[in-house]
Design a protein around this motif. Structure first.
Motif, PDB file in Angstrom:
ATOM      1  N   UNK A 210     -17.160  12.962  -1.002  1.00 16.18           N
ATOM      2  CA  UNK A 210     -16.267  14.110  -1.095  1.00 16.18           C
ATOM      3  C   UNK A 210     -15.603  14.352   0.258  1.00 16.18           C
ATOM      4  N   UNK A 211     -14.387  14.844   0.237  1.00 19.70           N
ATOM      5  CA  UNK A 211     -13.601  14.887   1.463  1.00 19.70           C
ATOM      6  C   UNK A 211     -14.127  15.890   2.470  1.00 19.70           C
ATOM      7  N   UNK A 212     -14.686  16.976   1.987  1.00 18.87           N
ATOM      8  CA  UNK A 212     -15.044  18.041   2.901  1.00 18.87           C
ATOM      9  C   UNK A 212     -16.527  18.151   3.123  1.00 18.87           C
ATOM     10  N   UNK A 213     -17.220  17.015   3.019  1.00 17.50           N
ATOM     11  CA  UNK A 213     -18.667  17.113   2.992  1.00 17.50           C
ATOM     12  C   UNK A 213     -19.250  17.756   4.245  1.00 17.50           C
ATOM     13  N   UNK A 214     -18.571  17.577   5.393  1.00 14.37           N
ATOM     14  CA  UNK A 214     -19.126  18.179   6.607  1.00 14.37           C
ATOM     15  C   UNK A 214     -18.813  19.672   6.699  1.00 14.37           C
ATOM     16  N   UNK A 215     -17.656  20.034   6.155  1.00 16.55           N
ATOM     17  CA  UNK A 215     -17.260  21.439   6.187  1.00 16.55           C
ATOM     18  C   UNK A 215     -18.207  22.279   5.328  1.00 16.55           C
ATOM     19  N   UNK A 216     -18.648  21.711   4.203  1.00 15.23           N
ATOM     20  CA  UNK A 216     -19.495  22.463   3.285  1.00 15.23           C
ATOM     21  C   UNK A 216     -20.971  22.476   3.680  1.00 15.23           C
ATOM     22  N   UNK A 217     -21.297  21.703   4.697  1.00 17.68           N
ATOM     23  CA  UNK A 217     -22.697  21.634   5.093  1.00 17.68           C
ATOM     24  C   UNK A 217     -23.151  22.949   5.732  1.00 17.68           C
TER      25      UNK A 217
ATOM     26  N   UNK B 267      -7.506   3.159  -6.091  1.00 22.11           N
ATOM     27  CA  UNK B 267      -8.312   3.471  -4.911  1.00 22.11           C
ATOM     28  C   UNK B 267      -8.572   2.159  -4.183  1.00 22.11           C
ATOM     29  N   UNK B 268      -8.790   2.266  -2.863  1.00 20.62           N
ATOM     30  CA  UNK B 268      -9.039   1.065  -2.077  1.00 20.62           C
ATOM     31  C   UNK B 268     -10.308   0.349  -2.529  1.00 20.62           C
ATOM     32  N   UNK B 269     -11.240   1.127  -3.071  1.00 20.43           N
ATOM     33  CA  UNK B 269     -12.510   0.530  -3.495  1.00 20.43           C
ATOM     34  C   UNK B 269     -12.327  -0.464  -4.632  1.00 20.43           C
ATOM     35  N   UNK B 270     -11.335  -0.190  -5.487  1.00 21.10           N
ATOM     36  CA  UNK B 270     -11.140  -1.039  -6.661  1.00 21.10           C
ATOM     37  C   UNK B 270     -10.383  -2.325  -6.324  1.00 21.10           C
ATOM     38  N   UNK B 271      -9.717  -2.348  -5.156  1.00 19.57           N
ATOM     39  CA  UNK B 271      -8.858  -3.484  -4.823  1.00 19.57           C
ATOM     40  C   UNK B 271      -9.648  -4.796  -4.809  1.00 19.57           C
TER      41      UNK B 271
ATOM     42  N   UNK C  25       0.837  -1.201   0.000  1.00 22.92           N
ATOM     43  CA  UNK C  25       0.000   0.000   0.000  1.00 22.92           C
ATOM     44  C   UNK C  25       0.873   1.252   0.000  1.00 22.92           C
ATOM     45  N   UNK C  26       0.479   2.217  -0.801  1.00 26.55           N
ATOM     46  CA  UNK C  26       1.158   3.507  -0.774  1.00 26.55           C
ATOM     47  C   UNK C  26       0.176   4.561  -0.296  1.00 26.55           C
ATOM     48  N   UNK C  27       0.514   5.205   0.811  1.00 25.01           N
ATOM     49  CA  UNK C  27      -0.348   6.275   1.321  1.00 25.01           C
ATOM     50  C   UNK C  27       0.459   7.561   1.383  1.00 25.01           C
ATOM     51  N   UNK C  28      -0.046   8.589   0.747  1.00 26.78           N
ATOM     52  CA  UNK C  28       0.645   9.881   0.824  1.00 26.78           C
ATOM     53  C   UNK C  28       0.476  10.481   2.219  1.00 26.78           C
ATOM     54  N   UNK C  29       1.502  11.173   2.701  1.00 27.99           N
ATOM     55  CA  UNK C  29       1.340  11.904   3.960  1.00 27.99           C
ATOM     56  C   UNK C  29       0.747  13.256   3.590  1.00 27.99           C
ATOM     57  N   UNK C  30      -0.567  13.283   3.462  1.00 24.63           N
ATOM     58  CA  UNK C  30      -1.221  14.502   2.967  1.00 24.63           C
ATOM     59  C   UNK C  30      -1.200  15.617   4.011  1.00 24.63           C
ATOM     60  N   UNK C  31      -0.857  15.268   5.259  1.00 19.05           N
ATOM     61  CA  UNK C  31      -0.827  16.279   6.326  1.00 19.05           C
ATOM     62  C   UNK C  31       0.359  17.237   6.185  1.00 19.05           C
TER      63      UNK C  31
ATOM     64  N   UNK D   6      -9.568  10.128   1.436  1.00 19.91           N
ATOM     65  CA  UNK D   6     -10.590  10.391   0.430  1.00 19.91           C
ATOM     66  C   UNK D   6     -10.072  11.274  -0.707  1.00 19.91           C
ATOM     67  N   UNK D   7      -8.903  11.862  -0.523  1.00 24.66           N
ATOM     68  CA  UNK D   7      -8.345  12.689  -1.588  1.00 24.66           C
ATOM     69  C   UNK D   7      -7.961  11.814  -2.778  1.00 24.66           C
ATOM     70  N   UNK D   8      -8.224  12.301  -3.950  1.00 21.97           N
ATOM     71  CA  UNK D   8      -7.946  11.543  -5.165  1.00 21.97           C
ATOM     72  C   UNK D   8      -6.463  11.151  -5.221  1.00 21.97           C
ATOM     73  N   UNK D   9      -6.204   9.851  -5.401  1.00 20.14           N
ATOM     74  CA  UNK D   9      -4.828   9.379  -5.570  1.00 20.14           C
ATOM     75  C   UNK D   9      -4.004   9.352  -4.285  1.00 20.14           C
TER      76      UNK D   9
END
Ligand SMILES: [Zn+2]
Length: 477
Positions: free
Chosen positions: A355-362, A213-217, A6-12, A187-190
C-alpha cells in the motif's frame, strides 16, 4: 529482443495536463472530474500545465536524454470510446522538432546500457469499465472520463533487453528514479503501465498491450517467449500482431484485427503554439534536480558509513529511506538506526509495503525509533528487549520509555539479581555445567539459559563474567 513503452502518470500534479480538473481522479464519483476542455467540447482551448513540462524535463535529464530548446504538441487521431475528443494530444518527432526527451541512455546494475529512444508528454484517456466477466456477459460497457486529460510521461526504449530479468531490473530502477524525482507514486493503482515488444530469432515483432502494473510485465514476457518458441518448434511463423495481457488468466491473447489498423493522421495541435523552453530552462532544472537514487546510495555510504548491503535495502524503498533520514534528524546514530530499520522494523511492515501510505499509517514514528536507539545506547535495554518493545510500539503507538517502564523491561545490570539468575540456572542444568567445565563452547548454552530466565534483560557481559567465575571456582557452585 524486447523493447518497452512505459506510461507513467505525473501523479505529483494537482491538475490535469491542459485544464484545471483534479490530477488525482481516484476515488471520485464517475464523470465528476471533467470539464469542457478535457472532454473536448467545441470552442474549448487547452492550456498547458507548466509543472508538467518541468517534471517531464527532469525525467528526461535523469534518463540521460537530450532536451530540445523548443517543443510541439500533435494530435493523434483515433476513435475509441475512452477518448472523448476523438484525438489525443501527444508529441511526435517530425520536421526536426522532437518530443521533450530523445536519445537517452540508462544503465542497469551490471553496467549494461538501455537506449531510450524518446520521452514524450501526453494526456491519458478515460477508462472503460466492463461488467464482471468482461464484455461478453453484457453487450455494454460504462465509461468514466475522470482520468481523461491526466498528464502522462511516455518512455520508449530501443529493443535492447535480452530477457525478462533485465526488464524487471530496469523497471525497478525506473520506479525508484520516478519516486526520487517526485514525479510519480508508482504504487498508486494504474499509475504506471507498460506495452512490450517481443521478437525472437529475427522473426516478427509482437506487441503486448495493457499490462497494468510493472509486476505483471515479467510474467507477460515469459508467457510470450514460451508461446513464440512453441510456434517456432512447430515450424510455423510468428504473426506480426498486437496481443493483450489477461492478468487474471495470465496469458496473452490476440487483439481483434480491427484494433491493429492504425492511421493516426498525426498533425500539429493548432491550439497550442510551439513552446520555446530555451537553454536556461533546462540548465535551471538541472541545478534544482532532486537527489537521484544512485547519488543517495553514495551519500549513505560516505556520510553515514553504512554498508552497501544496508544502503541498498534502504534506497530500494524510498519511503523507508526517507523515514531513516527523519530518525537521523532526531538522533544521529546511522548504523544502529539502519540496523533496526532493515531487520526488525522491515520484517514488521513487510506485509504492508504494497500500500502506498504504509509508513504514514503506522503508529511508529521517527520519534519512537530515535528514543528506542537511545535506550539501547544508554545501556538501559538490551537488543533482544528492543525487538519486543518495537512490536509493542507497533501495536500501541506508545513511546518506548513508556513501554519499557510499564513492562518492567529495563536491562538488569544489578550483580546480585544476575547472580541469583545464574545460580538457579546452575542448579537446574547440572550436566551442562559439567560440560562447560571441559568444553568452553558449552558456556554459551548456560548464558542463553540465563538470558531466557531474565526474559532477555540481563546484561550479557555481566552474566558471562559471573558464569566464568563460578565455573573456575568450585567453591562458588
Ligand atoms: Zn478538465
Amino acid at each position: 529482443m524486447i523493447g518497452l513503452e512505459i506510461h507513467a502518470q505525473i501523479t505529483a500534479l494537482k491538475s490535469k495536463l491542459f485544464c484545471s480538473c483534479r490530477g488525482n481522479y481516484r476515488d471520485l464519483r464517475a464523470n465528476s472530474n471533467i470539464c469542457e476542455i478535457c472532454c473536448g467540447l467545441p470552442g474549448s482551448l487547452p492550456i498547458i500545465n507548466q509543472r508538467a513540462i518541468e517534471f517531464s524535463t527532469m525525467t528526461s535529464i535523469a534518463l540521460g536524454c537530450k532536451v530540445p530548446e523548443k517543443i510541439m504538441f500533435y494530435r493523434k487521431n483515433y476513435f475509441y470510446p475512452d477518448l472523448p475528443k476523438n484525438f489525443q494530444i501527444t508529441q511526435y518527432n517530425v520536421y526536426g522538432i522532437s518530443s521533450i526527451g530523445i536519445d537517452g541512455k540508462y544503465e542497469l546494475d551490471d553496467a549494461k546500457q538501455i537506449r531510450i529512444s524518446r520521452i514524450q508528454l501526453e494526456e491519458d484517456p478515460g477508462r472503460i469499465a466492463y461488467s464482471e466477466g468482461g464484455m461478453n456477459v453484457r453487450n455494454s460497457a460504462l465509461i468514466d472520463y475522470n482520468r481523461a486529460g491526466v498528464a502522462l510521461i511516455e518512455i520508449v526504449t530501443e529493443p535492447d533487453f535480452t530477457g525478462p530479468k533485465e526488464v524487471r531490473q530496469f523497471l525497478n530502477k525506473l520506479s525508484l528514479t520516478l519516486e526520487h524525482l517526485g514525479v510519480c507514486d508508482t504504487l498508486l493503482e494504474g499509475s504506471v503501465r507498460c506495452d512490450v515488444n517481443v521478437s525472437m530469432n529475427g522473426g516478427n515483432r509482437v506487441e503486448i498491450k495493457n499490462i497494468n502494473s510493472f509486476k505483471e510485465v515479467e510474467k507477460a514476457i515469459n508467457y510470450e517467449i514460451t508461446r513464440q518458441s512453441s510456434v517456432y518448434n512447430r515450424n510455423l511463423k510468428v504473426e506480426h500482431e498486437t496481443r493483450h495481457w489477461d492478468d487474471k488468466k495470465k496469458i496473452t491473447f490476440k487483439a481483434r484485427s480491427k484494433e491493429e489498423e492504425h492511421d493516426y493522421r498525426y498533425f500539429p495541435e493548432p491550439d497550442i503554439p510551439i513552446i520555446v523552453l530555451g537553454s536556461d530552462f533546462v540548465a535551471n532544472l538541472e541545478r534544482q534536480m532532486p537527489e537521484l537514487p544512485i547519488q543517495r546510495f553514495d551519500r549513505f555510504i560516505s556520510k553515514y558509513k553504512l554498508s552497501e548491503h544496508t544502503s541498498n535495502i534502504l534506497i530500494n524503498d524510498k519511503k523507508l529511506a526517507d523515514f531513516f533520514e527523519s530518525v537521523l534528524k532526531l538522533h544521529f546514530s546511522p548504523t544502529e538506526i539502519a540496523n533496526i530499520l532493515v531487520t526488525d522494523f522491515k520484517s514488521l511492515i513487510e506485509d504492508d509495503t504494497e500500500s502506498t501510505d504504509y509508513l504514514k499509517n503506522l503508529k511508529v514514528k521517527p520519534e519512537h525509533i530515535a528514543e528506542l536507539v537511545k535506550l539501547i545506547e544508554d545501556n538501559k535495554i538490551s537488543r533482544i528487549t528492543a525487538k519486543d518493545i518495537l512490536v509493542k510500539i507497533f501495536e500501541s503507538g506508545k513511546l518506548p520509555s513508556e513501554v519499557v517502564s510499564s513492562n518492567n523491561s529495563y536491562k538488569i545490570a544489578d550483580e546480585k539479581t544476575i547472580m541469583d539468575a545464574v545460580q538457579s540456572v546452575f542448579d537446574n542444568e547440572k550436566s551442562a555445567v559439567e560440560d562447560a567445565k571441559k568444553n568452553r563452547e558449552a558456556i554459551n548454552f548456560l548464558l542463553g539459559k540465563v538470558m531466557k530466565f531474565t526474559n532477555g534483560r540481563a546484561d550479557p557481559k555481566i552474566a558471562m563474567r559471573i558464569i566464568n567465575s563460578k565455573l573456575s571456582d568450585p567453591e562458588k557452585q
